[in-house]
Design an enzyme around this catalytic site. Structure first.
Site, PDB file in Angstrom:
ATOM      1  N   LYS A   1       8.461 -14.192  -5.466  1.00  0.00           N
ATOM      2  CA  LYS A   1       8.248 -12.738  -5.404  1.00  0.00           C
ATOM      3  C   LYS A   1       9.625 -12.097  -5.389  1.00  0.00           C
ATOM      4  O   LYS A   1      10.604 -12.724  -4.977  1.00  0.00           O
ATOM      5  CB  LYS A   1       7.487 -12.363  -4.121  1.00  0.00           C
TER       6      LYS A   1
ATOM      7  N   ASP B   1       4.135  -5.437  -9.623  1.00  0.00           N
ATOM      8  CA  ASP B   1       3.482  -5.278  -8.316  1.00  0.00           C
ATOM      9  C   ASP B   1       3.604  -3.782  -8.020  1.00  0.00           C
ATOM     10  O   ASP B   1       3.766  -2.986  -8.955  1.00  0.00           O
ATOM     11  CB  ASP B   1       4.178  -6.158  -7.256  1.00  0.00           C
TER      12      ASP B   1
HETATM   13  P1  NDP Z   1       0.478   0.337  -7.781  1.00  0.00           P
HETATM   14  O1  NDP Z   1       1.900   0.711  -7.560  1.00  0.00           O
HETATM   15  O2  NDP Z   1      -0.117   0.462  -9.138  1.00  0.00           O
HETATM   16  O3  NDP Z   1      -0.465   1.170  -6.766  1.00  0.00           O
HETATM   17  C1  NDP Z   1      -0.284   1.098  -5.405  1.00  0.00           C
HETATM   18  C2  NDP Z   1      -1.235   2.055  -4.736  1.00  0.00           C
HETATM   19  O4  NDP Z   1      -1.187   1.859  -3.329  1.00  0.00           O
HETATM   20  C3  NDP Z   1      -0.884   3.509  -4.971  1.00  0.00           C
HETATM   21  O5  NDP Z   1      -2.052   4.268  -4.935  1.00  0.00           O
HETATM   22  C4  NDP Z   1       0.010   3.808  -3.771  1.00  0.00           C
HETATM   23  O6  NDP Z   1       0.060   5.184  -3.439  1.00  0.00           O
HETATM   24  C5  NDP Z   1      -0.665   3.033  -2.689  1.00  0.00           C
HETATM   25  N1  NDP Z   1       0.320   2.635  -1.663  1.00  0.00           N
HETATM   26  C6  NDP Z   1       1.473   1.943  -1.866  1.00  0.00           C
HETATM   27  N2  NDP Z   1       2.134   1.790  -0.714  1.00  0.00           N
HETATM   28  C7  NDP Z   1       1.388   2.411   0.226  1.00  0.00           C
HETATM   29  C8  NDP Z   1       1.529   2.589   1.623  1.00  0.00           C
HETATM   30  N3  NDP Z   1       2.597   2.113   2.272  1.00  0.00           N
HETATM   31  N4  NDP Z   1       0.543   3.267   2.271  1.00  0.00           N
HETATM   32  C9  NDP Z   1      -0.542   3.749   1.603  1.00  0.00           C
HETATM   33  N5  NDP Z   1      -0.721   3.601   0.283  1.00  0.00           N
HETATM   34  C10 NDP Z   1       0.210   2.936  -0.391  1.00  0.00           C
HETATM   35  O7  NDP Z   1       0.348  -1.167  -7.224  1.00  0.00           O
HETATM   36  P2  NDP Z   1      -0.794  -2.236  -7.502  1.00  0.00           P
HETATM   37  O8  NDP Z   1      -2.106  -1.574  -7.678  1.00  0.00           O
HETATM   38  O9  NDP Z   1      -0.292  -3.163  -8.548  1.00  0.00           O
HETATM   39  O10 NDP Z   1      -0.777  -3.075  -6.125  1.00  0.00           O
HETATM   40  C11 NDP Z   1      -1.629  -2.760  -5.019  1.00  0.00           C
HETATM   41  C12 NDP Z   1      -1.748  -3.958  -4.113  1.00  0.00           C
HETATM   42  O11 NDP Z   1      -2.301  -5.068  -4.852  1.00  0.00           O
HETATM   43  C13 NDP Z   1      -0.437  -4.501  -3.523  1.00  0.00           C
HETATM   44  O12 NDP Z   1      -0.686  -5.020  -2.230  1.00  0.00           O
HETATM   45  C14 NDP Z   1      -0.084  -5.632  -4.467  1.00  0.00           C
HETATM   46  O13 NDP Z   1       0.777  -6.587  -3.848  1.00  0.00           O
HETATM   47  C15 NDP Z   1      -1.456  -6.208  -4.732  1.00  0.00           C
HETATM   48  N6  NDP Z   1      -1.569  -7.025  -5.931  1.00  0.00           N
HETATM   49  C16 NDP Z   1      -1.266  -6.522  -7.169  1.00  0.00           C
HETATM   50  C17 NDP Z   1      -1.399  -7.314  -8.288  1.00  0.00           C
HETATM   51  C18 NDP Z   1      -1.181  -6.786  -9.657  1.00  0.00           C
HETATM   52  O14 NDP Z   1      -1.493  -7.516 -10.615  1.00  0.00           O
HETATM   53  N7  NDP Z   1      -0.691  -5.580  -9.843  1.00  0.00           N
HETATM   54  C19 NDP Z   1      -1.797  -8.731  -8.178  1.00  0.00           C
HETATM   55  C20 NDP Z   1      -2.204  -9.124  -6.833  1.00  0.00           C
HETATM   56  C21 NDP Z   1      -2.059  -8.296  -5.768  1.00  0.00           C
HETATM   57  P3  NDP Z   1       1.310   6.089  -3.915  1.00  0.00           P
HETATM   58  O15 NDP Z   1       1.018   6.447  -5.331  1.00  0.00           O
HETATM   59  O16 NDP Z   1       1.298   7.224  -2.978  1.00  0.00           O
HETATM   60  O17 NDP Z   1       2.538   5.214  -3.753  1.00  0.00           O
END
Ligand code: NDP
Length: 446
Positions: free
Chosen positions: A125, A165
């Site tokens: 990571k 991510d």
């Molecule tokens: P994105 O950046 O596309 O979206 C993240 C979302 O989560 C946004 O809506 C963001 O809001 C919100 N968010 C981020 N940080 C916080 C926080 N501290 N408190 C509240 N809301 C928060 O990321 P992903 O959708 O790719 O990832 C989401 C989760 O899924 C993570 O935990 C990631 O590790 C996990 N994941 C992702 C994979 C992938 O293929 N993308 C694979 C496996 C797991 P805002 O817009 O306000 O920042």
């Protein structure tokens, strides 16, 4: 004192001030107690001490210029945690909360997740404390180029293959890939999550969200149920949340929430495909706040500063970030009738929350199993790149469904084998661990 407890204390001592890493290690070690009893060879070969020590940690300076010509300095990281079963594989996170402890927790989780996918991928990571919010595209590009200038020394299609991510989507992968290609003068599958017209795989953007829903479908099937008419809460509004909602709609469920780091939307009418298209435009094109949804859809309400767990639901899909469901949230979800939780995000439920779900017989799919679909299709993207070919959408989706069923079966079988039927936390940790541990035994003390 038991071997497990000794190792945990050593990890805390050697990695001070990294609570998220301690939490992830604790969860895995707790599940492994019976495995250590059955297999003394793991202790004899100090497998747990080796498994909790990253093979390599790279930390570097990332200087870049903003649009006004001012100099900024961020910190970049890559954790190459374990390569026993394949090249390091795992995403890059750009978020101001990123530090060593977060990335070590994520890389550690990735080792077991990748093992569960059935594909040959080790765990890694990386990322930076850079905040893409409010930056122009040119600033993001200059940052990505500077970040890759250093990272390129440490990665390669057979060594370490990063992906996206939080904060790293298609745009960032494009900038990173462009700089890698320019520096190395080679066009290889060194990153996954690439766009379709230059080496990406169909279904990769959808994979994590779709996969989480497929995993949940497998859990529901053990009770003879399906998604038809089920009310579902989803947190986040990024990549994982968007495609979780898309698949839920397709399977006849009724998703009723989205959120971002500022607050949550509750739409009691349900989010349909037209509303989802609006969310995608809002977040992916305008990079705006989710609050605006309530200005457009008048029956929806916006809850500033709240996560969506106060909304009654049958199933919950935490898809934003770590530790977003605590013990109180979990108790409220259970009280209001929630019987299934599938973690799209990594470690979104804290230990009290996990205990509450398990104590109440909630079908609980932990992130390392439920969200493995993303990295699985990244593995399929690597396979297509290596073969210089591209599989059709149906083929990738079919393989994703098969992999999620295999992940479910491995977790369910290991849980039953070790006397905890239905406990996917224990099952996923054990099944993921055994494959990696046996590979480490085969390869000697390295
Ligand atoms: P994105 O950046 O596309 O979206 C993240 C979302 O989560 C946004 O809506 C963001 O809001 C919100 N968010 C981020 N940080 C916080 C926080 N501290 N408190 C509240 N809301 C928060 O990321 P992903 O959708 O790719 O990832 C989401 C989760 O899924 C993570 O935990 C990631 O590790 C996990 N994941 C992702 C994979 C992938 O293929 N993308 C694979 C496996 C797991 P805002 O817009 O306000 O920042």
């Amino acid at each position: 004192m038991s071997y497990i407890q000794d190792v945990y204390e050593l990890v805390v001592k050697k990695n001070p001030a990294e609570p998220e890493f301690h939490q992830a290690v604790r969860e895995v070690l707790d599940a492994l107690e019976p495995v250590m009893e059955r297999h003394p060879e793991y202790e004899e070969n100090r497998i747990l001490e080796r498994l909790t020590e990253p093979e390599r940690v790279v930390m570097f300076r990332v200087p870049w210029l903003d649009d006004k010509g001012r100099v900024h300095i961020n910190r970049g990281f890559r954790i190459e945690f374990n390569s026993a079963i394949g090249p390091y594989k795992g995403g890059l996170r750009f978020h101001p909360t990123v530090y060593l402890g977060i990335l070590k927790f994520l890389a550690f989780e990735q080792v077991f997740k990748n093992s569960l996918t059935t594909l040959p991928m080790g765990g890694g990571k990386g990322g930076s404390d850079f905040d893409p919010k409010g930056k122009s595209s040119n600033e993001v590009m200059r940052f990505c180029q500077s970040f890759m200038t250093e990272l390129s020394r440490h990665i390669g299609p057979n060594t370490d293959v990063p992906a996206g991510d939080i904060g790293v989507g298609g745009r960032e992968i494009g900038f990173l890939f462009g700089q890698y290609k320019r520096l190395r003068n080679e066009f290889t599958g060194v990153l996954t999550g690439k766009a379709l017209n230059w080496g990406g795989s169909l279904i990769r953007p959808e994979a994590t969200g779709y996969g989480a829903v497929y995993f949940a479908q497998n859990m529901l099937a053990t009770k003879g149920e399906n998604f038809e008419g089920k009310v579902c809460t989803v947190s986040g509004s990024g990549n994982v949340a968007q495609y979780t909602i898309e698949k839920l709609i397709e399977l006849g469920a009724k998703p009723v929430s989205v959120s971002d780091s500022n607050g949550s939307i509750h739409d009691p009418d349900g989010i349909d495909t037209e509303k989802l298209a609006y969310i995608m435009e809002l977040k992916n094109v305008y990079r705006s706040r989710i609050k605006e949804y309530a200005d457009r859809y008048k029956n929806a309400t916006y809850h500033e500063g709240k996560r969506p767990w106060f909304i009654p639901c049958d199933c919950a899909f935490p898809s934003a970030t770590q530790n977003e469901i605590n013990g109180e949230d979990a108790a409220l979800l259970v009280k209001q009738g929630c019987t299934l939780v599938a973690e799209g995000a990594n470690m979104p439920t804290d230990p009290d929350g996990v205990d509450a779900f398990l104590a109440n017989n909630v079908l609980f799919g932990p992130g390392k199993a439920a969200n493995a679909g993303g990295v699985a299709v990244s593995g399929l993207e690597m396979a297509q790149n290596a073969q210089h070919t591209r599989w059709p959408r149906e083929e990738v989706d079919r393989r994703l469904q098969e992999i999620m069923s295999a992940v479910h079966a491995q977790a369910a079988d290991a849980a039953a084998d070790y006397g905890k039927p239905g406990n996917y936390v224990v099952g996923a940790n054990i099944a993921g661990f055994v494959k990696v541990a046996d590979a480490m035994l085969d390869q000697g003390v390295v």
